[in-house]
Design an enzyme around this catalytic site. Sequence first.
Site, PDB file in Angstrom:
ATOM      1  CD  GLU A 187      -2.956  -1.157   2.260  1.00  0.00           C
ATOM      2  OE1 GLU A 187      -2.898  -0.200   3.054  1.00  0.00           O
ATOM      3  OE2 GLU A 187      -3.716  -2.207   2.248  1.00  0.00           O
TER       4      GLU A 187
ATOM      5  CG  HIS B  23      -6.205   0.271   4.616  1.00  0.00           C
ATOM      6  ND1 HIS B  23      -5.057  -0.372   4.550  1.00  0.00           N
ATOM      7  CD2 HIS B  23      -6.901  -0.129   5.499  1.00  0.00           C
ATOM      8  CE1 HIS B  23      -5.226  -1.509   5.772  1.00  0.00           C
ATOM      9  NE2 HIS B  23      -6.435  -0.901   6.330  1.00  0.00           N
TER      10      HIS B  23
END
Length: 314
Positions: free
Chosen positions: A260, A280
Site C-alpha cells: 500500500e 484502506h
Amino acid sequence: MSTALITTPSFGQHSRRPWETLARAGVTTHVPPYAHPLTAEQLAEQLRDTGARALITGLDPVTARVLDAAPRLRVIAKHGVGTDNIDLAAARGRGIRVVNAPGTNTGAVADLTFALLLATVRQIVPGHTSVTSGGWGRYFGPELAGRTLGIIGYGRIGQAVARRARGFDMRVLAYDPYLPTGEALIDLPGLLAAADIVTLHLPMPADGHPVLDRAALTALRPGAYVINTARGGLIDETALAELLHSGHLAGAGLDVYTTEPPGPAGNPLVTAPNTVLTPHCGAFSHQANEAMGTTVAADVVRVLRGEDPAHPVH
C-alpha cells in the site's frame, strides 16, 4: 513528563478528545515529519530521538530492530484492531505492553464492506463514469435477495456484515479458522463451493499464506464476487486479477492490498475489469475515528501510570 510518538495521521483527525485525553495526563505528543506508514528506519529514528515512552501506530513496521532503538518505550497502541505489523513476541520480551481498540471500527468496516459489495455487484462506478462522460450506458447486475454470502472470518466485523446481509434477504455462510465448525460455521471448501459473494474479515495467517490463493479462487463458482476489507495478503492478487480478466469471477471490491498504496503499475488489480478500489479507509467514519483514538489514548495513560490496560493484546 512522558512523550507519545503518534505515527498514524488519522489519530484524532475528527475529534479533539484523543488529544485531550493525553494532554490531561501530562503526556506530550510528537508527530513525525514523514508520510505514513514510516519505514522501519524512520520509526527507529523517531523513537530514539524523542525518547518516547508510548507509540501510537497505524501500519508502521514495529519490528524487533525498531524496538531496540526505543529503550524507554513502555506501551505500543495500535490505532485500530489488527496487530500483524507489530512484533508481539519482541515487545513481550522487552516488557512493552501492546494495546488496541477492539470493536471501535466494527460498524465502519461493515458499512464499507457492504458499500463495496453493492458498488461492485451493481456496477456503480462504470455507471457513474458513463453519465459524467456524456454517455448513458446500462449496466446489469444480480439482486442480493436469495444470494449466498460467504463470510471468511466470523468475529465482530464478520458478524456485523452478516446482520447487514440478512437485511438484504441474503443467505449467510461463515467460515472461521479460529472457531470450531458448528451450527453457524462450515468448512472453507463448502463455503467456496456455495457462495455467490465472498468477503474476508480475519487477520493474516501465521504462515503468511493467502487464504484465497489461486486454488481457492478457482474453486469459487463462475460469476462469483470477492470483497476484501481485512488484509491485502489474504488474497493472491495476481490470481484474482487473472480470474477477473478471464471472466471466471464477475467482480471484486477491495480496500486493502499486499503493498500500500498499490500504485497504477504495481498491482494487477488496478487494471482488472469490474473492480472497485478504495484506499484502506474501512475505519474512516467519524464515530470510529473518535472511538479508536480515545480508546488507545486512555490505555496509553493507564500503562504509563503503572495500571493495567483495558484492552491488552498481551
